[in-house]
Write a protein that holds these residues in place. Structure first.
Motif, short mmCIF file in Angstrom:
data_model
loop_
_atom_site.label_atom_id
_atom_site.label_comp_id
_atom_site.label_asym_id
_atom_site.label_seq_id
_atom_site.Cartn_x
_atom_site.Cartn_y
_atom_site.Cartn_z
N VAL A 1 -36.47 7.07 0.00
CA VAL A 1 -37.54 6.40 0.42
C VAL A 1 -38.31 5.58 0.87
N LEU A 2 -37.84 4.08 0.04
CA LEU A 2 -37.80 2.41 0.51
C LEU A 2 -36.71 2.79 1.92
N GLY A 3 -35.52 3.05 1.61
CA GLY A 3 -35.10 2.63 3.50
C GLY A 3 -35.71 3.81 4.04
N TYR A 4 -35.59 4.61 4.24
CA TYR A 4 -36.40 5.69 5.14
C TYR A 4 -37.28 5.31 5.92
N GLY A 5 -38.52 4.42 4.70
CA GLY A 5 -39.45 3.64 5.48
C GLY A 5 -39.42 2.30 6.13
N ILE A 6 -38.58 1.46 5.67
CA ILE A 6 -38.12 0.49 5.91
C ILE A 6 -37.76 0.15 7.40
N PHE A 7 -36.41 0.70 7.24
CA PHE A 7 -35.39 1.35 8.79
C PHE A 7 -35.72 2.29 9.62
N PRO A 8 -35.94 3.43 9.75
CA PRO A 8 -35.23 4.62 10.10
C PRO A 8 -37.57 4.79 11.24
N MET A 9 -38.28 4.13 10.56
CA MET A 9 -39.66 4.25 10.19
C MET A 9 -40.10 2.66 11.26
N ALA A 10 -40.41 2.86 10.40
CA ALA A 10 -41.10 1.00 10.77
C ALA A 10 -40.10 0.27 11.78
#
Length: 317
Positions: free
Chosen positions: A73-82
């Motif tokens: 969840v953390l990686g998905y929020g930081i890299f692909p999304m933000a």
């Protein structure tokens, strides 16, 4: 090595096409906000905040995902999304929408390199040809013989978005069949909103721009309509259908279909923003898309995949 999961191709292709079309309008919708004085980080935060607000009930109902897969969840929020969206909008502020998106879409080539160098899977001759075509297309698109006519910072930002897009494809595939794609997008949007909020400072956002009528094509739309479209369609719908596509296909096949986003963005930018590529750049765009599609042959499947050297999957928990 465990057998490859059966991919559900027909619904997967439908989800991939829907995701590409939804993503494709982001740059065009963001450009009027950027030209009205908003910073790229402010527009990105608005986009993520809108998606997070719309999907908040899902994130709350399925909060156990954060406990079970916190790193995912953390990686998905930081890299692909933000990461991808902030870098893309920063690039769009400096170079044409279509060019920025084409550069971002060298991401599937990075996925190819990941599978070859890190996962140790054999790469076919088609894959090598695809990389060569993609690089040749970039040379034409950027018109490097003319001393890089495009803004160098804008090009660098777009290539940074390409790295983030590669992370999107790989993380979405690593989520596995047991992870609800809508829950992943909802939780990732919340993470992205918090991270971008700390960087963008929404308290400094020129909120008055959202009430202004902004030009888009031959019409004038309130800024809040564009922000709402970015959050709901270009983010919530686009990411949900994108993750659903990758789960049913593969990160490589979904990445190839996603090039519909490039076509959508270029056509919309031409019709609504008056941005047109030169004949040489159009040729470069075609070569890049062809190269990226050809490179999808890089990742083996079935018997070929079982013949490769097995490597431990990342445990994103």
């Amino acid at each position: 090595m465990a057998a490859q999961p059966v991919r559900r191709r027909t619904p997967g292709l439908a989800f991939a096409a829907a995701s590409a079309l939804a993503f494709g309008g982001a740059g065009v919708a963001a450009r009027p906000l950027l030209e009205a004085g908003m910073e790229p980080l402010h527009v990105t935060w608005l986009r993520m905040a809108g998606a997070a607000l719309a999907l908040a009930p899902v994130a709350l109902a399925r909060w156990r995902l954060v406990l079970h897969r916190p790193l995912l969840v953390l990686g998905y929020g930081i890299f692909p999304m933000a990461g991808v969206q902030a870098l893309y909008f920063a690039a769009v502020a400096r170079i044409p929408v279509g060019v920025a998106l084409l550069l971002e879409f060298t991401g599937p080539v990075l996925v190819l390199l990941w599978f070859r160098l890190v996962r140790r899977r054999r790469v076919s001759a088609w894959a090598v040809a695809g990389v060569v075509l993609a690089v040749a297309g970039l040379v034409l698109l950027l018109e490097v013989w003319a001393g890089l006519r495009l803004d160098a910072v804008g090009v660098s930002l777009a290539l940074g978005a390409a790295a983030g897009q590669a992370g999107y494809l790989l993380l979405s595939d690593a989520a596995g069949e047991d992870t609800d794609p809508l829950a992943l997008v909802a939780s990732g949007a919340l993470v992205a909103t918090v991270v971008l909020g700390a960087l963008a400072g929404p308290w400094d956002l020129p909120w008055a721009v959202l009430a202004e009528p902004l030009p888009l094509g031959g019409a004038r739309l309130p800024g809040w309509v564009l922000a709402l479209w970015l959050g709901l369609v270009c983010t919530a719908v686009a990411y949900f259908t994108g993750v659903a596509a990758i789960r049913r296909l593969s990160p490589q096949v979904a990445g190839g279909v996603a090039y519909l986003e490039v076509v959508t963005a270029i056509v919309l930018a031409w019709v609504l923003l008056g941005e047109a590529l030169s004949p040489v750049q159009v040729l470069g765009a075609v070569v890049i898309v062809a190269g990226a599609c050809v490179s999808q042959a890089a990742v083996p499947s079935g018997r070929e995949a079982q013949a490769t050297v097995p490597e431990a999957e990342p445990d994103l928990r």
